[in-house]
Design an enzyme around this catalytic site. Sequence first.
Site, PDB file in Angstrom:
ATOM      1  N   ASP A  97     -12.918  18.466  30.945  1.00 30.07           N
ATOM      2  CA  ASP A  97     -14.217  18.788  30.351  1.00 30.07           C
ATOM      3  C   ASP A  97     -15.249  19.112  31.433  1.00 30.07           C
ATOM      4  OD1 ASP A  97     -13.021  18.257  27.916  1.00 30.07           O
ATOM      5  OD2 ASP A  97     -13.621  16.152  27.934  1.00 30.07           O
ATOM      6  N   HIS A 132     -13.414  12.292  24.481  1.00 29.96           N
ATOM      7  CA  HIS A 132     -12.899  13.659  24.630  1.00 29.96           C
ATOM      8  C   HIS A 132     -12.764  14.269  23.225  1.00 29.96           C
ATOM      9  CE1 HIS A 132     -10.659  17.037  26.203  1.00 29.96           C
ATOM     10  NE2 HIS A 132      -9.604  16.743  25.470  1.00 29.96           N
TER      11      HIS A 132
HETATM   12  N1  LIG Z   1      -6.332  15.293  26.924  1.00 33.78           N
HETATM   13  C1  LIG Z   1      -6.540  16.584  27.029  1.00 33.78           C
HETATM   14  O1  LIG Z   1      -7.481  17.025  27.689  1.00 33.78           O
HETATM   15  C2  LIG Z   1      -5.615  17.540  26.360  1.00 33.78           C
HETATM   16  C3  LIG Z   1      -4.701  17.090  25.441  1.00 33.78           C
HETATM   17  N2  LIG Z   1      -3.826  17.941  24.848  1.00 33.78           N
HETATM   18  C4  LIG Z   1      -2.856  17.361  23.943  1.00 33.78           C
HETATM   19  O2  LIG Z   1      -1.590  17.309  24.593  1.00 33.78           O
HETATM   20  C5  LIG Z   1      -0.545  17.313  23.633  1.00 33.78           C
HETATM   21  C6  LIG Z   1       0.503  18.364  23.992  1.00 33.78           C
HETATM   22  O3  LIG Z   1      -0.031  19.658  23.841  1.00 33.78           O
HETATM   23  P1  LIG Z   1       0.906  20.941  24.095  1.00 33.78           P
HETATM   24  O4  LIG Z   1       1.681  20.742  25.323  1.00 33.78           O
HETATM   25  O5  LIG Z   1       0.043  22.122  23.949  1.00 33.78           O
HETATM   26  O6  LIG Z   1       1.893  20.825  22.822  1.00 33.78           O
HETATM   27  P2  LIG Z   1       3.387  21.426  22.719  1.00 33.78           P
HETATM   28  O7  LIG Z   1       3.729  21.423  21.274  1.00 33.78           O
HETATM   29  O8  LIG Z   1       3.494  22.691  23.488  1.00 33.78           O
HETATM   30  O9  LIG Z   1       4.277  20.335  23.482  1.00 33.78           O
HETATM   31  C7  LIG Z   1       4.448  19.045  23.004  1.00 33.78           C
HETATM   32  C8  LIG Z   1       5.881  18.650  23.335  1.00 33.78           C
HETATM   33  O10 LIG Z   1       6.079  17.273  22.980  1.00 33.78           O
HETATM   34  C9  LIG Z   1       7.439  17.152  22.589  1.00 33.78           C
HETATM   35  N3  LIG Z   1       7.637  15.895  21.852  1.00 33.78           N
HETATM   36  C10 LIG Z   1       7.287  15.598  20.593  1.00 33.78           C
HETATM   37  N4  LIG Z   1       7.678  14.341  20.296  1.00 33.78           N
HETATM   38  C11 LIG Z   1       8.268  13.835  21.399  1.00 33.78           C
HETATM   39  C12 LIG Z   1       8.859  12.591  21.730  1.00 33.78           C
HETATM   40  N5  LIG Z   1       8.909  11.591  20.845  1.00 33.78           N
HETATM   41  N6  LIG Z   1       9.369  12.426  22.952  1.00 33.78           N
HETATM   42  C13 LIG Z   1       9.333  13.431  23.864  1.00 33.78           C
HETATM   43  N7  LIG Z   1       8.778  14.645  23.624  1.00 33.78           N
HETATM   44  C14 LIG Z   1       8.257  14.830  22.403  1.00 33.78           C
HETATM   45  C15 LIG Z   1       7.678  18.396  21.749  1.00 33.78           C
HETATM   46  O11 LIG Z   1       9.057  18.664  21.573  1.00 33.78           O
HETATM   47  C16 LIG Z   1       6.941  19.447  22.559  1.00 33.78           C
HETATM   48  O12 LIG Z   1       7.805  20.116  23.452  1.00 33.78           O
HETATM   49  C17 LIG Z   1      -1.234  17.539  22.288  1.00 33.78           C
HETATM   50  O13 LIG Z   1      -1.410  16.308  21.615  1.00 33.78           O
HETATM   51  C18 LIG Z   1      -2.572  18.121  22.675  1.00 33.78           C
HETATM   52  O14 LIG Z   1      -3.560  17.919  21.695  1.00 33.78           O
HETATM   53  C19 LIG Z   1      -3.823  19.270  25.125  1.00 33.78           C
HETATM   54  C20 LIG Z   1      -4.722  19.787  26.022  1.00 33.78           C
HETATM   55  C21 LIG Z   1      -5.708  18.968  26.689  1.00 33.78           C
HETATM   56  O1  LIG Z   2      -8.667  21.204  22.279  1.00 35.91           O
HETATM   57  C1  LIG Z   2      -7.605  20.566  22.145  1.00 35.91           C
HETATM   58  O2  LIG Z   2      -7.161  20.170  21.061  1.00 35.91           O
HETATM   59  C2  LIG Z   2      -6.820  20.246  23.374  1.00 35.91           C
HETATM   60  C3  LIG Z   2      -7.716  19.569  24.316  1.00 35.91           C
HETATM   61  O3  LIG Z   2      -7.921  18.379  24.244  1.00 35.91           O
HETATM   62  C4  LIG Z   2      -8.527  20.434  25.173  1.00 35.91           C
HETATM   63  O4  LIG Z   2      -8.121  21.568  25.497  1.00 35.91           O
HETATM   64  O5  LIG Z   2      -9.609  19.968  25.551  1.00 35.91           O
END
Ligand SMILES: NC(=O)C1=CN([C@@H]2O[C@H](COP(=O)(O)OP(=O)(O)OC[C@H]3O[C@@H](n4cnc5c(N)ncnc54)[C@H](O)[C@@H]3O)[C@@H](O)[C@H]2O)C=CC1
Ligand SMILES: O=C([O-])CC(=O)C(=O)O
Length: 309
Positions: free
Chosen positions: A148, A175
Amino acid sequence: MKVTVVGAGAVGATCADNIARKELAQELVLLDIREGFAEGKAIDMMQTSALLGFDTKVKGVTSDYAATAGSDVVVITSGLPRKPGMTREELIGTNAGIVKSVTENILKHSPNTIIVVVSNPMDTMTYLTLKTSGLPKNRIIGMGGALDSSRFKYYLSQELGCSPADLNAVVIGGHGDTTMIPLINHATWNSVPVTEFLSKEKQDEIVAATMVGGATLTKLIGTSAWYAPGAGTAMLVESILRDEKKLVPCCVALDGEYGQSDIAIGVPVVLGKNGWEKIVDIKLNDEEQAAFAKSAEAVRSMNSVLELA
Ligand SMILES: NC(=O)C1=CN([C@@H]2O[C@H](COP(=O)(O)OP(=O)(O)OC[C@H]3O[C@@H](n4cnc5c(N)ncnc54)[C@H](O)[C@@H]3O)[C@@H](O)[C@H]2O)C=CC1
Ligand SMILES: O=C([O-])CC(=O)C(=O)O
């Protein structure tokens, strides 16, 4: 050093790619539940090593937690990302179960690791990890504020026509689209307050754009962002593994700091080999203090949905 990244999706793979390129670890395990997925991504990454010249060994596994044994840091990115129109909080139903089971499995093989939580809703997932892992609080860190704050610097730099690297600007609080607090009054351009260059209207626009930065990208891309989230997470891992003592806003357990307890929420912390080593107090004005209390109230109400038994 050994790092595990759980979830080989968009954010997990990007984070792993950054860690490998920077050679932050000798061993990097990428784990996913989807058969063959992490293996494929790991081989693809390893096939860049001759081109990019790094030595980190990346290994992909399908739910094989034994391969993660002895990890110094584990990054949890497993779970659903949001779709346009959703809030991060709406992901709690699915992601809480995933994050809880991943944490339990990880601890069987790396009982003293440092966990970096990325899955959303991140503040509540960090609190869940804190409550279910039994690890000392300094070893649980949620990634949100680093991202952020980088977005805040991006929007400021666009308006000021300056390099984002010349800016000092932090976002604290939750967040979430309505819970994050970009501290515009504390932001500087090489020590000059940015408020000296921007009208109040522009300042408000930049703060608002930062708060919905993730939602804006989700609408454009169709799923949430990964380049900056992956880079932000790798930056945290770097400060821990290299004991850099970087001062970064992260989601950590508060015990009276900023007037809050029994909550994990974003505040500036020093990151080093022991995880988060110190919370730094920013002197907030009355308005900022009230915004922080309101943000904490929203995060706390999300936490109350968790079944922690
Ligand atoms: N904290 C932050 O600033 C951010 C958080 N996120 C969050 O991160 C997470 C992942 O986002 P992406 O990578 O875009 O999603 P994505 O769908 O591309 O990847 C998620 C992966 O987790 C795997 N998965 C699901 N259940 C699982 C389990 N029990 N064990 C192992 N792997 C498992 C899936 O097969 C998938 O490959 C989301 O919850 C998203 O909202 C995303 C961007 C920023
Ligand atoms: O926006 C979302 O859901 C994923 C995230 O946390 C970010 O990119 O800040």
